[in-house]
Write a protein that holds these residues in place. Structure first.
Motif, PDB file in Angstrom:
ATOM      1  N   ASP A 107      29.095  42.490  35.486  1.00  0.00           N
ATOM      2  CA  ASP A 107      29.212  42.146  36.817  1.00  0.00           C
ATOM      3  C   ASP A 107      29.943  41.255  37.289  1.00  0.00           C
ATOM      4  O   ASP A 107      29.776  40.609  38.454  1.00  0.00           O
ATOM      5  N   VAL A 108      30.744  40.884  36.552  1.00  0.00           N
ATOM      6  CA  VAL A 108      31.937  39.456  36.825  1.00  0.00           C
ATOM      7  C   VAL A 108      33.043  40.304  37.702  1.00  0.00           C
ATOM      8  O   VAL A 108      33.833  40.919  36.865  1.00  0.00           O
ATOM      9  N   PRO A 109      33.283  39.879  38.953  1.00  0.00           N
ATOM     10  CA  PRO A 109      34.431  40.324  39.610  1.00  0.00           C
ATOM     11  C   PRO A 109      35.670  40.055  38.999  1.00  0.00           C
ATOM     12  O   PRO A 109      35.805  38.889  38.477  1.00  0.00           O
ATOM     13  N   PHE A 110      36.754  41.055  39.103  1.00  0.00           N
ATOM     14  CA  PHE A 110      37.976  40.445  38.426  1.00  0.00           C
ATOM     15  C   PHE A 110      39.004  40.573  39.466  1.00  0.00           C
ATOM     16  O   PHE A 110      38.839  41.365  40.256  1.00  0.00           O
ATOM     17  N   PHE A 111      39.806  39.405  39.420  1.00  0.00           N
ATOM     18  CA  PHE A 111      40.808  39.310  40.259  1.00  0.00           C
ATOM     19  C   PHE A 111      42.374  39.226  39.522  1.00  0.00           C
ATOM     20  O   PHE A 111      42.419  38.336  38.588  1.00  0.00           O
ATOM     21  N   ALA A 112      43.289  40.395  39.721  1.00  0.00           N
ATOM     22  CA  ALA A 112      44.302  40.072  39.225  1.00  0.00           C
ATOM     23  C   ALA A 112      45.028  38.805  39.330  1.00  0.00           C
ATOM     24  O   ALA A 112      45.126  38.267  40.444  1.00  0.00           O
TER      25      ALA A 112
ATOM     26  N   SER B  66      40.520  32.943  37.967  1.00  0.00           N
ATOM     27  CA  SER B  66      39.558  32.972  37.106  1.00  0.00           C
ATOM     28  C   SER B  66      38.328  32.255  37.638  1.00  0.00           C
ATOM     29  O   SER B  66      37.386  32.737  37.744  1.00  0.00           O
ATOM     30  N   LEU B  67      38.627  31.259  38.485  1.00  0.00           N
ATOM     31  CA  LEU B  67      37.423  30.635  39.070  1.00  0.00           C
ATOM     32  C   LEU B  67      36.979  31.608  40.132  1.00  0.00           C
ATOM     33  O   LEU B  67      35.727  31.610  40.570  1.00  0.00           O
ATOM     34  N   ALA B  68      37.724  32.203  40.992  1.00  0.00           N
ATOM     35  CA  ALA B  68      37.018  33.157  42.126  1.00  0.00           C
ATOM     36  C   ALA B  68      36.330  34.170  41.397  1.00  0.00           C
ATOM     37  O   ALA B  68      35.023  34.374  42.021  1.00  0.00           O
ATOM     38  N   GLY B  69      36.483  34.739  40.453  1.00  0.00           N
ATOM     39  CA  GLY B  69      35.914  35.790  39.695  1.00  0.00           C
ATOM     40  C   GLY B  69      34.019  34.933  39.341  1.00  0.00           C
ATOM     41  O   GLY B  69      33.250  35.877  39.262  1.00  0.00           O
ATOM     42  N   VAL B  70      34.272  33.713  38.929  1.00  0.00           N
ATOM     43  CA  VAL B  70      32.871  33.177  38.599  1.00  0.00           C
ATOM     44  C   VAL B  70      32.108  32.873  39.857  1.00  0.00           C
ATOM     45  O   VAL B  70      30.899  33.093  40.061  1.00  0.00           O
ATOM     46  N   LEU B  71      32.762  32.420  40.766  1.00  0.00           N
ATOM     47  CA  LEU B  71      32.230  32.006  42.065  1.00  0.00           C
ATOM     48  C   LEU B  71      31.653  33.360  42.868  1.00  0.00           C
ATOM     49  O   LEU B  71      30.525  33.231  43.578  1.00  0.00           O
TER      50      LEU B  71
ATOM     51  N   THR C 188      38.012  32.996  46.916  1.00  0.00           N
ATOM     52  CA  THR C 188      39.209  33.914  46.860  1.00  0.00           C
ATOM     53  C   THR C 188      40.207  33.166  46.054  1.00  0.00           C
ATOM     54  O   THR C 188      40.446  32.280  46.199  1.00  0.00           O
ATOM     55  N   PRO C 189      41.052  33.904  44.995  1.00  0.00           N
ATOM     56  CA  PRO C 189      42.151  33.256  44.644  1.00  0.00           C
ATOM     57  C   PRO C 189      43.068  32.584  45.621  1.00  0.00           C
ATOM     58  O   PRO C 189      43.462  31.318  45.314  1.00  0.00           O
ATOM     59  N   ASP C 190      43.310  32.936  46.688  1.00  0.00           N
ATOM     60  CA  ASP C 190      44.126  32.684  47.695  1.00  0.00           C
ATOM     61  C   ASP C 190      43.543  31.237  48.266  1.00  0.00           C
ATOM     62  O   ASP C 190      44.264  30.448  48.513  1.00  0.00           O
ATOM     63  N   GLY C 191      42.194  31.478  48.443  1.00  0.00           N
ATOM     64  CA  GLY C 191      41.511  30.203  49.101  1.00  0.00           C
ATOM     65  C   GLY C 191      41.528  29.286  48.255  1.00  0.00           C
ATOM     66  O   GLY C 191      41.763  27.811  48.735  1.00  0.00           O
ATOM     67  N   ILE C 192      41.151  29.502  47.018  1.00  0.00           N
ATOM     68  CA  ILE C 192      41.134  28.181  45.723  1.00  0.00           C
ATOM     69  C   ILE C 192      42.561  27.515  45.710  1.00  0.00           C
ATOM     70  O   ILE C 192      42.488  26.402  45.557  1.00  0.00           O
TER      71      ILE C 192
END
Length: 223
Positions: free
Chosen positions: A71-76, A86-91, A102-106
């Motif tokens: 259940d770890v979300p994946f972001f390309a 990577s951090l967005a998926g963990v958050l 989100t990747p963009d926000g981070i």
């Protein structure tokens, strides 16, 4: 599968971790082609205070079974954004929502355009701005297995460079198998990286590992 990092994703600079940081910084300076005399002086100065390759504690065991955190979300990972993705998926796995997870926000908060990447220290400290706990350390196979067993993905940094040139890359460890570590990386979730290949690139960063967790509640005051 090929182990060389995608040119569209990289970590900027050496990992700022407690042990081994000096050696990694020196390698990063070499990759930027400083004058040879300066490099020789730096090498002589650091020779007695850094660890050489292969001096990390050996891992005596490999997993006998397969486990995956499903259940770890994946972001390309888009251009230069392997760290934020990577951090967005963990958050998200920890239940955070909104642009800050989100990747963009981070990336908006910690991406360094001049370096075309994200510093490991910025990545490690960002969760603390959201009220989370984070720590970075020299990991091990046993630690990764224990984290997966407890449902906690870990972010690791590897070095896909060659010789004097380092190419750092962040990925999320979400599982393991007898023959491979299972990661979310680049544009493909649940990639299987053979242990030998993974450890070779992980060793080059002194096995830099990032744990992100929710803050433990403060103990209730004594009556």
């Amino acid at each position: 599968m090929p182990m060389d990092v995608s040119p569209s994703c990289r970590a900027a600079g050496p990992p700022l971790a407690p042990p081994g940081a000096i050696r990694l910084l020196f390698r990063h300076l070499r990759a930027r082609a400083l004058p040879g005399l300066l490099l020789l002086c730096a090498a002589l100065a650091c020779a007695g205070c850094v660890r050489g390759p292969g001096s990390l504690a050996p891992d005596p065991t490999r997993p006998a079974a397969e486990r995956i955190i499903h259940d770890v979300p994946f972001f390309a990972q888009e251009q230069y954004q392997c760290g934020p993705a990577s951090l967005a998926g963990v958050l998200r796995h920890l239940g955070l929502t909104g642009a800050q997870a989100t990747p963009d926000g981070i990336a908006e908060a910690i991406f360094r355009p001049g370096m075309h990447g994200t510093l490991s220290l910025d990545l490690a400290l960002y969760p603390r701005t959201l009220g989370l706990s984070s720590r970075w350390y020299d990991g091990s196979v046993a630690d990764l297995m224990a984290a997966v067993d407890s449902g906690q993905p870990r972010i690791v940094m590897v070095d896909h460079g060659y010789g004097l040139v380092s190419t750092y890359h962040f990925m999320v460890v979400v599982g393991y198998a007898p023959d491979a570590v299972i990661v979310n990386s680049d544009r493909t979730p649940l990639q299987r990286l053979p242990w030998a290949s993974f450890l070779r690139t992980w060793d080059r960063t002194d096995r830099w590992t990032l744990e992100v967790r929710r803050q433990e509640p403060a103990p209730a005051p004594a009556p």
